[in-house]
Motif scaffolding. Structure first.
Motif, PDB file in Angstrom:
ATOM      1  N   MET A 319     -11.991  -5.550   6.908  1.00  0.00           N
ATOM      2  CA  MET A 319     -11.503  -5.924   5.581  1.00  0.00           C
ATOM      3  C   MET A 319     -11.853  -7.320   5.080  1.00  0.00           C
ATOM      4  N   PRO A 320     -12.405  -8.232   5.887  1.00  0.00           N
ATOM      5  CA  PRO A 320     -12.795  -9.509   5.281  1.00  0.00           C
ATOM      6  C   PRO A 320     -13.654  -9.281   4.040  1.00  0.00           C
ATOM      7  N   ASN A 321     -13.285  -9.972   2.968  1.00  0.00           N
ATOM      8  CA  ASN A 321     -13.925  -9.855   1.650  1.00  0.00           C
ATOM      9  C   ASN A 321     -13.505  -8.603   0.883  1.00  0.00           C
ATOM     10  N   TYR A 322     -12.747  -7.695   1.524  1.00  0.00           N
ATOM     11  CA  TYR A 322     -12.229  -6.508   0.846  1.00  0.00           C
ATOM     12  C   TYR A 322     -10.713  -6.570   0.657  1.00  0.00           C
ATOM     13  N   GLY A 323     -10.008  -7.130   1.633  1.00  0.00           N
ATOM     14  CA  GLY A 323      -8.555  -7.132   1.560  1.00  0.00           C
ATOM     15  C   GLY A 323      -7.946  -8.035   2.610  1.00  0.00           C
ATOM     16  N   ILE A 324      -6.631  -8.249   2.484  1.00  0.00           N
ATOM     17  CA  ILE A 324      -5.884  -9.027   3.469  1.00  0.00           C
ATOM     18  C   ILE A 324      -4.705  -8.178   3.949  1.00  0.00           C
ATOM     19  N   LEU A 325      -4.317  -8.370   5.193  1.00  0.00           N
ATOM     20  CA  LEU A 325      -3.257  -7.576   5.799  1.00  0.00           C
ATOM     21  C   LEU A 325      -2.005  -7.574   4.925  1.00  0.00           C
ATOM     22  N   HIS A 326      -1.532  -6.376   4.598  1.00  0.00           N
ATOM     23  CA  HIS A 326      -0.329  -6.242   3.771  1.00  0.00           C
ATOM     24  C   HIS A 326       0.253  -4.853   3.990  1.00  0.00           C
ATOM     25  N   GLN A 327       1.570  -4.771   4.216  1.00  0.00           N
ATOM     26  CA  GLN A 327       2.200  -3.504   4.574  1.00  0.00           C
ATOM     27  C   GLN A 327       3.347  -3.118   3.641  1.00  0.00           C
ATOM     28  N   ARG A 328       3.552  -3.875   2.572  1.00  0.00           N
ATOM     29  CA  ARG A 328       4.625  -3.601   1.618  1.00  0.00           C
ATOM     30  C   ARG A 328       4.046  -3.087   0.305  1.00  0.00           C
ATOM     31  N   PRO A 329       4.857  -2.372  -0.511  1.00  0.00           N
ATOM     32  CA  PRO A 329       4.363  -1.805  -1.767  1.00  0.00           C
ATOM     33  C   PRO A 329       4.457  -2.740  -2.968  1.00  0.00           C
ATOM     34  N   VAL A 330       4.525  -4.050  -2.752  1.00  0.00           N
ATOM     35  CA  VAL A 330       4.553  -5.017  -3.844  1.00  0.00           C
ATOM     36  C   VAL A 330       3.452  -6.039  -3.606  1.00  0.00           C
ATOM     37  N   THR A 331       2.711  -6.355  -4.651  1.00  0.00           N
ATOM     38  CA  THR A 331       1.600  -7.290  -4.554  1.00  0.00           C
ATOM     39  C   THR A 331       2.056  -8.636  -4.011  1.00  0.00           C
ATOM     40  N   PRO A 332       1.321  -9.226  -3.065  1.00  0.00           N
ATOM     41  CA  PRO A 332       1.698 -10.541  -2.540  1.00  0.00           C
ATOM     42  C   PRO A 332       1.802 -11.583  -3.645  1.00  0.00           C
ATOM     43  N   GLY A 333       2.858 -12.389  -3.562  1.00  0.00           N
ATOM     44  CA  GLY A 333       2.987 -13.516  -4.475  1.00  0.00           C
ATOM     45  C   GLY A 333       3.752 -13.262  -5.749  1.00  0.00           C
ATOM     46  N   VAL A 334       4.014 -11.988  -6.102  1.00  0.00           N
ATOM     47  CA  VAL A 334       4.782 -11.736  -7.316  1.00  0.00           C
ATOM     48  C   VAL A 334       6.270 -11.715  -6.977  1.00  0.00           C
ATOM     49  N   MET A 335       7.085 -11.725  -8.005  1.00  0.00           N
ATOM     50  CA  MET A 335       8.529 -11.699  -7.821  1.00  0.00           C
ATOM     51  C   MET A 335       8.932 -10.537  -6.911  1.00  0.00           C
ATOM     52  N   GLY A 336       9.782 -10.816  -5.935  1.00  0.00           N
ATOM     53  CA  GLY A 336      10.296  -9.771  -5.065  1.00  0.00           C
ATOM     54  C   GLY A 336       9.452  -9.480  -3.850  1.00  0.00           C
ATOM     55  N   SER A 337       8.279 -10.085  -3.747  1.00  0.00           N
ATOM     56  CA  SER A 337       7.432  -9.862  -2.572  1.00  0.00           C
ATOM     57  C   SER A 337       8.124 -10.431  -1.338  1.00  0.00           C
ATOM     58  N   ILE A 338       8.189  -9.652  -0.261  1.00  0.00           N
ATOM     59  CA  ILE A 338       8.893 -10.075   0.952  1.00  0.00           C
ATOM     60  C   ILE A 338       7.963 -10.030   2.150  1.00  0.00           C
ATOM     61  N   ASP A 339       8.430 -10.599   3.263  1.00  0.00           N
ATOM     62  CA  ASP A 339       7.615 -10.670   4.474  1.00  0.00           C
ATOM     63  C   ASP A 339       7.253  -9.277   4.976  1.00  0.00           C
ATOM     64  N   ALA A 340       6.143  -9.197   5.680  1.00  0.00           N
ATOM     65  CA  ALA A 340       5.670  -7.923   6.227  1.00  0.00           C
ATOM     66  C   ALA A 340       6.656  -7.397   7.267  1.00  0.00           C
ATOM     67  N   PRO A 341       6.768  -6.066   7.389  1.00  0.00           N
ATOM     68  CA  PRO A 341       7.633  -5.492   8.421  1.00  0.00           C
ATOM     69  C   PRO A 341       7.049  -5.638   9.817  1.00  0.00           C
ATOM     70  N   GLY A 342       5.770  -5.952   9.909  1.00  0.00           N
ATOM     71  CA  GLY A 342       5.158  -6.196  11.216  1.00  0.00           C
ATOM     72  C   GLY A 342       4.797  -4.944  11.992  1.00  0.00           C
TER      73      GLY A 342
END
Length: 531
Positions: A319-342
């Motif tokens: 995923m380098p240059n395509y995406g970054i690790l993310h496991q939640r259904p809310v875009t990183p950095g917007v209101m309500g975004s929370i830590d990954a469940p791991g």
């Protein structure tokens, strides 16, 4: 002579094996290499993918333009100004100097016809309007013209700032030349057939030619209200192979290349003749199941799949240059975004869940994936980890239509996909696409909602997401969006995000004014060449 030169240029750029016929692309023409596999229609109300959205953005106008750098900023488009009253009523004041490519003036009646058409035909963009309570039956009551303004009142209570973003979304608010389109109407189809392969917009470029999986040629619209672009022509070439794009970027045969592989981008990073631009984008890469399939209706099977994805390995190597690790259904950095469940790859735990579900030896299934990076690479990685528990996943590849078509028809088992909202910097954009499913019946036809496509439905989740949308206290609204995500996790949904999308574009260093857009609405009229 003009047509002869154009034909010679296209023929030269179509050759990837011979020495280049041009030392560089023409000074007044922008040449782009990308995969056209997902460009299935040019009807703005029917588009869903990144590549087709970029085309529509440059051929059609919307009332406002989303800023490419500041996600909180919106800029004038066909609307010179707008006002949001205390009760949430939105008033859009349209400019009077805009004309369509046909020469017809752009009117508020064209805009209202274009938007209502989306609901009448139940195209992809209808999901955006329906999410806020607009229907064919109530549209005329809530969207009205008054002189050169359009007044929009809300059928449902909601956040008016979020509603404004509708009017910068090409699939929901592109304005079509009603008169030109209806000249090609067949059997009451509101020109749907004609607009699949033709355009009737007021954007900075017009469509000259589209040859499927080959080329798209856009030409400058000299009477564009924002001023004629410097580039007289944009030539878009079908280049699914990353190495071809890399070679042609190095030789100067193309100006811009999209969706290159990690090794090719890394190699180009060391080349002073090109610029590598990576920006956070909208949506996620995900693994999704169909809840219509008996196996995946079992929560334990979905839990097993949750722990059969090598999230870290996929993000580190693919995923380098395509995406970054993310496991939640809310875009990183917007209101309500929370830590990954791991979540992590845990084969032993997955085997326990499969045994509880009655599949101690695994099962056979089909895994759909678009036949290009990173989709096919993610699918291959997941196929490998599934096999460790006896799950035999046959990877079925194809073009975007061949892969997403069965998903839109709710006739699939597993899919590696990309999407999930985020074109608007607000968590409801993700909720609407991934989480909310207002009607799980096949007849609902809500193909614009990934939640509906996967047949995932939970009334409590729907209600909580809508409660968050209408909450006007910012702190309470943020907490509600956090609660939505925790409930979503507990339900073990049909969609598991793997990476938040990052768009990486490589372009020649003499290109100026190009800015890749997080919402896919990248514009070409800002581009110049410093030569």
């Amino acid at each position: 002579m003009r047509n002869t030169l154009l034909a010679a240029f296209v023929a030269a750029t179509l050759s990837t094996t011979a020495l280049p016929a041009w030392a560089a692309t023409p000074d007044d023409q922008l040449v782009i290499g990308l995969s056209m596999a997902n460009i299935l229609t040019l009807d703005p109300a029917a588009i869903a993918g990144r590549e087709s959205t970029a085309i529509i953005t440059n051929v059609y106008d919307t009332p406002i333009q989303l800023d490419a750098v500041d996600v909180t900023q919106i800029n004038p488009g066909l609307a010179e100004s707008w006002d949001v009253s205390e009760d949430g009523t939105i008033t859009l004041a349209f400019r009077e100097d805009a004309v369509f490519a046909s020469g017809n003036p752009v009117t508020v009646e064209d805009a209202i016809w274009s938007w209502k058409r989306i609901l009448e035909l139940e195209l992809v963009g209808s999901a955006t309007w329906q999410a806020y309570g607009f229907t064919v039956d109530n549209f005329d009551e809530h969207v009205q013209a008054d002189g050169n303004t359009i007044t929009v009142t809300m059928p449902l209570e909601g956040d008016p700032q979020l509603i404004l973003y509708i009017f910068g979304k090409p699939s929901a608010s592109s304005v079509i030349d009603r008169q030109a389109a209806l000249e090609h109407e067949v059997d009451g189809d509101l020109a749907a057939g004609w607009l699949t392969t033709n355009t009737a917009g007021s954007g900075p470029f017009t469509l000259r030619n589209w040859t499927g999986n080959d080329t798209i040629i856009l030409e400058r619209f000299d009477d564009y209200w924002g001023g004629a672009p410097e580039m007289s022509r944009v030539l878009i070439r079908h280049m699914p192979e990353s190495q071809t794009k890399r070679l042609m970027l190095e030789r100067g045969d193309i100006d811009i290349g999209l969706a290159l592989s990690v090794p090719d981008i890394n190699a180009l990073n060391a080349n002073d003749d090109v610029v590598v631009q990576s920006v956070p984008s909208s949506g996620f890469y995900y693994l999704a199941v169909s809840m219509k399939d008996e196996k995946y209706q079992d929560k334990n099977v979905r839990l097993a799949l949750r722990h059969l994805i090598d999230y870290q390995g996929i993000n580190d190597t693919i995923m380098p240059n395509y995406g970054i690790l993310h496991q939640r259904p809310v875009t990183p950095g917007v209101m309500g975004s929370i830590d990954a469940p791991g979540y992590e790859l845990d084969v032993e735990l997955a085997e326990q869940y499969l045994a509880e579900a009655g599949y101690p030896d695994g099962f056979t299934t089909q895994l759909l994936a678009v036949n290009e990076p990173p989709f096919i690479d993610i699918a291959t990685a997941i196929q490998s980890t599934l096999a460790q528990t006896g799950i035999d996943a046959e990877i079925v590849t194809g073009t975007g239509n061949q892969v997403y078509g069965p998903m839109r028809e709710r006739d699939f088992e597993l899919i590696v996909g990309r999407g999930g909202g985020g074109q608007e910097p607000h968590p409801h954009s993700n909720m609407q696409s991934l989480v909310i499913n207002p009607d799980n019946s096949d007849d609902a036809g809500l193909s614009g909602l990934i939640g509906w496509r996967t047949s995932f439905y939970n009334e409590e989740l729907n209600d909580l997401a809508m409660q968050a949308l209408v909450e006007r206290d910012p702190a309470k609204q943020e907490r509600l969006y956090e609660e939505v995500q925790y409930l979503y996790e507990d339900l073990v949904p049909a969609i598991q995000p793997i990476s938040a999308v990052v768009d990486t574009v490589v372009f020649r260093s003499d290109i100026e004014g190009f800015q890749n857009h997080y919402g896919w609405t990248t514009r070409f009229d800002t581009v110049t060449k410093d030569r």
